[in-house]
Design an enzyme around this catalytic site. Structure first.
Site, mmCIF file in Angstrom:
data_model
loop_
_atom_site.group_PDB
_atom_site.id
_atom_site.type_symbol
_atom_site.label_atom_id
_atom_site.label_comp_id
_atom_site.label_asym_id
_atom_site.label_seq_id
_atom_site.Cartn_x
_atom_site.Cartn_y
_atom_site.Cartn_z
ATOM 1 N N HIS A 22 46.763 49.681 75.803
ATOM 2 C CA HIS A 22 47.429 49.157 74.612
ATOM 3 C C HIS A 22 48.238 47.900 74.913
ATOM 4 O O HIS A 22 49.183 47.564 74.192
ATOM 5 C CB HIS A 22 48.318 50.237 73.981
ATOM 6 C CG HIS A 22 47.538 51.291 73.270
ATOM 7 N ND1 HIS A 22 46.756 52.210 73.926
ATOM 8 C CD2 HIS A 22 47.388 51.554 71.950
ATOM 9 C CE1 HIS A 22 46.182 53.006 73.047
ATOM 10 N NE2 HIS A 22 46.541 52.635 71.853
ATOM 11 N N HIS A 109 45.604 65.081 81.806
ATOM 12 C CA HIS A 109 45.734 63.625 81.832
ATOM 13 C C HIS A 109 46.608 63.191 83.006
ATOM 14 O O HIS A 109 47.170 64.015 83.718
ATOM 15 C CB HIS A 109 46.309 63.116 80.506
ATOM 16 C CG HIS A 109 45.752 61.801 80.067
ATOM 17 N ND1 HIS A 109 46.044 60.620 80.715
ATOM 18 C CD2 HIS A 109 44.910 61.465 79.058
ATOM 19 C CE1 HIS A 109 45.412 59.625 80.114
ATOM 20 N NE2 HIS A 109 44.716 60.111 79.109
ATOM 21 N N ASP A 403 37.807 59.931 72.119
ATOM 22 C CA ASP A 403 36.423 60.369 72.062
ATOM 23 C C ASP A 403 36.346 61.890 72.167
ATOM 24 O O ASP A 403 36.975 62.477 73.056
ATOM 25 C CB ASP A 403 35.621 59.785 73.237
ATOM 26 C CG ASP A 403 35.499 58.277 73.174
ATOM 27 O OD1 ASP A 403 34.479 57.797 72.680
ATOM 28 O OD2 ASP A 403 36.425 57.593 73.637
#
Length: 445
Positions: A22, A109, A403
């Site tokens: 980002h 993550h 996704d």
């Protein structure tokens, strides 16, 4: 002095990637690109288009065009032999989607490990751990592939989705694809599925041959003219019926706000004999390093892989066979390392390819065949019982655009990393043992 090379890969053909998911942009600097190579943005953009997000409802809805800019190393469409700088600007950025995640590390993550390692982490997206970083790999890989195919037009690398979840290309078809791999264009065309609906909102899937399937992936005998096209789906699985089943599975997983993983199969043909170094820089070791550095990868196997452990040596060995049509006499001035007094020799081929294209870690002339396993995407909307950074129990329902399955976008990434490894090895072999593409007998056509 020890220096970190966490963002660089390769020795002579070397890439250094930069950027966060980002941030303002992502990109890379590519060193070792030979001079005088014709190169345009179009040579790179095609592979980026195959990787980009927002292709269909089967991928993240983040809508990025991923248009590449070449900032250096090029003049009048020809490389200068200096570093090539590539950049793709981030356009569809929504940092606010991640505000609720700053207090809770996402299970699976890299939030927790990045914070522990660096004392800081990107506040939105995955930062450097995001798959957005792979844009640079695809772009650099396209340059590597352009150079290699100029050296040897027979070179080709193609990847496809072999399985998603428990749905896989039938074994007998998978063997055919390995022996005679589809073209990249065929992977895209055969893996293109059209999603339709009728007046009662029932869904139907049409493959590239025009056959229609219902929501159980069973053939139906109706006309598409009575249906309304909903969208195009891109699976990059070259077996049509399997692609339909995969599309149905991904849609089911997405509806549950969950994710699913799978396997990418890759075949490289036209690879010259002699790439890879003894001991620590074996060709399969370099490929494994490249592939397992891709976000979400969890496994790598070459040739027969883990299944080969079930065979006996008498079955697993790949016997040699003479290639009658391509006799040659060794020219020792070209750096041949064949024994003295060899006389007239014939290049050897193989009856099988359980080894996957290497012997002793050095390319054998057989196609390189390997598989890469991708885990389910970690960031999901499904509620998860977990803990915040202070150790208190939390129920996490992750926001943002992600996704449900990365496999349809992964082939271009795997192809790019494979091309980078091979380009690097070719350049190194030129230093160590001469040009691997210089002699007809250095590779099998």
């Amino acid at each position: 002095e020890t220096k970190s090379n966490m963002s660089s890969f390769g020795r002579l053909f070397r890439i250094t990637t930069y950027g966060e998911s980002h941030g303002g942009a992502v990109g890379c600097i590519v060193e070792g690109v030979p001079a005088c190579l014709p190169l345009t943005k179009e040579d790179i953009q095609g592979q980026l288009d195959r990787r980009r997000p927002g292709q269909s409802s089967l991928t993240t809805p983040r809508n990025e065009l991923d248009q590449v800019e070449i900032l250096s190393g090029l003049e009048n469409g020809i490389t200068l032999g200096t570093p090539v700088s590539l950049m793709v600007r981030n356009k569809d950025v929504r940092k606010q989607d991640y505000e609720s995640l700053n207090a809770v590390p996402r299970p699976g993550h890299a939030d927790y490990t990045y914070l522990q390692k660096f004392g800081n982490k990107a506040s939105s997206g995955g930062g450097r751990s995001s798959a957005r970083e792979t844009i640079a790999r695809v772009a650099a890989g396209a340059i590597a592939e352009k150079w290699i195919t100029g050296e040897s037009p027979s070179f080709r690398v193609v990847s496809w989705v072999e399985s998603i979840g428990n749905i896989a290309i039938p074994a007998e078809v998978a063997e055919e694809y390995e022996a005679c791999p589809p073209q990249r264009e065929q992977v895209d065309a055969r893996g293109h599925i059209e999603l339709f609906k009728n007046e009662s909102e029932s869904l139907f899937y049409r493959d590239h041959e025009g056959q229609l399937y219902d929501e159980k992936a069973e053939l139906v005998d109706i006309s598409a003219e009575s249906l309304t096209l909903v969208e195009d789906l891109y699976l990059r699985c070259p077996h049509a019926h399997t692609a339909v089943r995969m599309a149905i599975l991904i849609r089911e997983v997405k509806a549950c706000q969950d994710s699913i993983g799978g396997v990418i199969k890759t075949v490289c043909v036209g690879v010259p004999i002699g790439l890879g170094e003894p001991a620590f820089d074996k060709l399969e070791a370099l490929l494994a390093h490249a592939m397992l550095s891709i976000p979400a990868t969890k496994g790598f196997e070459i040739g027969s892989g883990f299944e080969g452990t079930k065979l006996r040596g008498s079955t697993h060995n790949d016997p040699f066979v003479k290639k009658e049509e391509a006799k040659f006499v060794v020219d020792k001035s070209q750096g041949s390392v064949l024994p003295k007094n060899s006389g007239e020799l014939a290049p050897l081929s193989f009856k099988s390819n359980n080894a996957g294209g290497t012997l002793g870690g050095i390319s054998s002339g057989n196609p390189l065949v390997f598989r890469v396993a991708f885990k389910p995407v970690s960031t999901i909307g499904l509620p998860q019982d977990t803990s915040n950074y202070q150790g208190s129990a939390e129920i996490l329902e992750a926001k943002g655009r992600h996704d449900p399955c990365v496999l349809p976008r992964a082939p271009a990434i795997v192809e790019g990393m494979a091309a980078i490894v091979i380009a690097d090895c070719v350049l190194l072999q030129r230093i160590n043992g001469g040009n691997p593409y210089a002699n007809e007998y250095s590779y099998f056509h």
